[in-house]
Design a protein around this motif. Structure first.
Motif, short mmCIF file in Angstrom:
data_model
loop_
_atom_site.label_atom_id
_atom_site.label_comp_id
_atom_site.label_asym_id
_atom_site.label_seq_id
_atom_site.Cartn_x
_atom_site.Cartn_y
_atom_site.Cartn_z
N PRO A 159 0.81 -1.24 0.00
CA PRO A 159 0.00 0.00 0.00
C PRO A 159 0.83 1.27 0.00
N LEU A 160 2.06 1.21 0.51
CA LEU A 160 2.95 2.38 0.50
C LEU A 160 3.80 2.44 -0.76
N ARG A 161 3.60 1.51 -1.69
CA ARG A 161 4.34 1.44 -2.97
C ARG A 161 5.84 1.33 -2.74
N VAL A 162 6.20 0.47 -1.81
CA VAL A 162 7.61 0.22 -1.55
C VAL A 162 8.15 -0.69 -2.65
N PRO A 163 9.24 -0.33 -3.32
CA PRO A 163 9.78 -1.21 -4.37
C PRO A 163 10.19 -2.56 -3.80
N LEU A 164 10.04 -3.59 -4.62
CA LEU A 164 10.36 -4.94 -4.17
C LEU A 164 11.85 -5.09 -3.86
N CYS A 165 12.69 -4.41 -4.60
CA CYS A 165 14.13 -4.50 -4.33
C CYS A 165 14.47 -3.91 -2.96
N SER A 166 13.80 -2.81 -2.58
CA SER A 166 14.04 -2.24 -1.25
C SER A 166 13.51 -3.15 -0.16
N TYR A 167 12.38 -3.78 -0.43
CA TYR A 167 11.83 -4.70 0.56
C TYR A 167 12.74 -5.91 0.76
N LYS A 168 13.40 -6.33 -0.28
CA LYS A 168 14.33 -7.47 -0.15
C LYS A 168 15.52 -7.10 0.72
N GLU A 169 15.95 -5.84 0.68
CA GLU A 169 17.01 -5.41 1.57
C GLU A 169 16.58 -5.55 3.03
N ILE A 170 15.33 -5.21 3.32
CA ILE A 170 14.82 -5.35 4.69
C ILE A 170 14.76 -6.81 5.10
N VAL A 171 14.32 -7.66 4.17
CA VAL A 171 14.20 -9.09 4.48
C VAL A 171 15.58 -9.70 4.70
N ARG A 172 16.56 -9.31 3.89
CA ARG A 172 17.91 -9.85 4.07
C ARG A 172 18.52 -9.42 5.40
N CYS A 231 17.02 -9.23 8.25
CA CYS A 231 16.56 -10.13 9.30
C CYS A 231 16.86 -11.59 8.97
N GLN A 232 17.66 -11.84 7.93
CA GLN A 232 18.12 -13.17 7.54
C GLN A 232 16.98 -14.11 7.16
N GLU A 233 15.84 -13.55 6.78
CA GLU A 233 14.67 -14.31 6.32
C GLU A 233 14.25 -15.38 7.34
N GLN A 234 14.37 -15.06 8.61
CA GLN A 234 14.00 -15.99 9.67
C GLN A 234 12.71 -15.53 10.33
N VAL A 235 11.80 -16.48 10.54
CA VAL A 235 10.55 -16.24 11.26
C VAL A 235 10.66 -16.95 12.60
#
Length: 369
Positions: free
Chosen positions: A118-131, A133-137
């Motif tokens: 909804p905030l139109r965050v680019p997917l590439c920027s979102y992947k930086e956030i995910v990386r 946190c090491q993609e751990q849940v």
């Protein structure tokens, strides 16, 4: 140069040099190839548009290759058609590879669609956030503590994905944390990157919970490097903290029927019974200011009011004498670096309510006056 221009002019103005047109039309494969190419050039944009385009073009050039092999019997037609078919297949393989690289785990994909899309965050920027946190849940069992008041260090920032977390202080319930809310946004904002501190509240999972967590130092490095992500987290954390303040305000409204401005000093002391009182909630509402004054150590008496200057009218009888500001005393079991917004807000309320009880006022407007 003149010879080339004359040959081009002959081709344009003298008509075709064919001595006779073929009476036999080309085979069905040739016409099928042209129809497929026609549909292929109607493709749209985007990843799926590329799939449509190169899929039809590859099929059309394959039909051209078959026509050149069986009907035209031309080696050049077969070679060019084969080369174009291979190029289209390579493009299709590249698009499949891009789709596979963009696939996120289910929890992170749902988080992106709920919070970032909804905030139109680019997917590439979102992947930086995910990386980061090491993609751990991570998970919390029922009644398991995420943080303990005065013990757990503030060394991460977490976002709740599912479940419900209860926030309390000194055994007093404050509010709940629901999915897609930060679990420790006040603690994150209360400390500078170089400071250390401990939680001033206890966070307990009321149900089975899952969350993601960013290490504090790693996230600070990412935000200092990426200015867009820094502004994004600033907006998300600010909204999350304001939601928590409004939750406390709604709790006070449900208890006393009054809705106050969240910019006023803390209303925590009137949210419920204190840890030393065991009586019901109705008795706590009738507590007056003398009871508060008895709990505090005696201090020096305030100086008498100064007489009015000559030529001025005396003070009205309804005017209260000026209060002497009291020095702020540090809260027990908390260090200067570990104070969060809750502890500071409690001390502000204690300073403001020096001589009158907050409940003596009928509205927040009268309280401000």
């Amino acid at each position: 140069m003149s010879t080339n221009s004359s040959s081009v002019g002959q081709l344009l103005f003298q008509g075709p040099t064919c001595f006779g047109w073929k009476q036999v039309l080309e085979g069905a494969v040739y016409h099928l190839a042209n129809c497929i190419l026609l549909f292929g050039f109607m493709a749209g944009s985007g990843v799926y548009g590329c799939f449509y385009l190169f899929g039809f073009l590859g099929t059309g050039y394959l039909c051209y290759m078959l026509w050149g092999w069986f009907d035209a019997c031309g080696l050049d037609v077969v070679c060019w058609s084969c080369l174009l078919t291979v190029a289209c297949l390579l493009q299709l393989a590249h698009q499949v590879y891009r789709l596979r690289m963009n696939v996120l785990p289910e929890e992170f994909d749902l988080l992106y669609k709920t919070l970032c899309l909804p905030l139109r965050v680019p997917l590439c920027s979102y992947k930086e956030i995910v990386r980061c946190c090491q993609e751990q849940v991570l998970s919390l069992a029922m009644e398991q503590n995420y943080a303990v008041e005065g013990e757990t260090p503030i060394n991460r920032l977490s976002l709740l994905l599912s479940g419900r977390v209860r926030v309390s202080q000194d055994g007093q319930f404050l509010h709940y944390i629901f999915p897609y809310q930060f679990m420790d946004s006040p603690e994150w904002e209360s400390l500078h990157p170089s400071e250390e501190g401990t939680f001033q509240v206890t966070l307990t999972a009321e149900t089975e919970c899952s969350y993601i967590s960013w290490p504090r130092k790693s996230l600070h490095l990412l935000l200092s490097r990426e200015r867009y992500l820094s502004r994004l987290f600033s907006a998300l954390l600010g909204y999350d903290i304001s939601e928590k303040l409004y939750t406390l305000n709604d709790k006070l409204f449900a208890k006393f029927g009054l809705r106050f401005d969240i910019r006023l000093p803390s209303l925590y002391h009137v949210l419920g019974p204190s840890s030393s009182d065991g009586g019901p909630e109705s008795e706590d509402e009738d507590v007056s200011e003398p009871a508060w004054s008895a709990a505090r150590p005696p201090g020096p008496p305030p100086p008498p009011p100064l007489p009015p200057p000559p030529g001025s009218s005396p003070w009205p009888a309804t005017t209260h004498p000026a209060r002497v500001p009291r020095a702020r005393t540090p809260r027990r079991d908390s260090s200067p670096l570990g104070e969060d917004s809750t502890s500071l807000v409690l001390e502000d309320f204690e300073e403001v309510s020096e001589s009158e009880s907050f409940m003596d006022y009928r509205s927040d407007g009268e309280y401000m006056r």
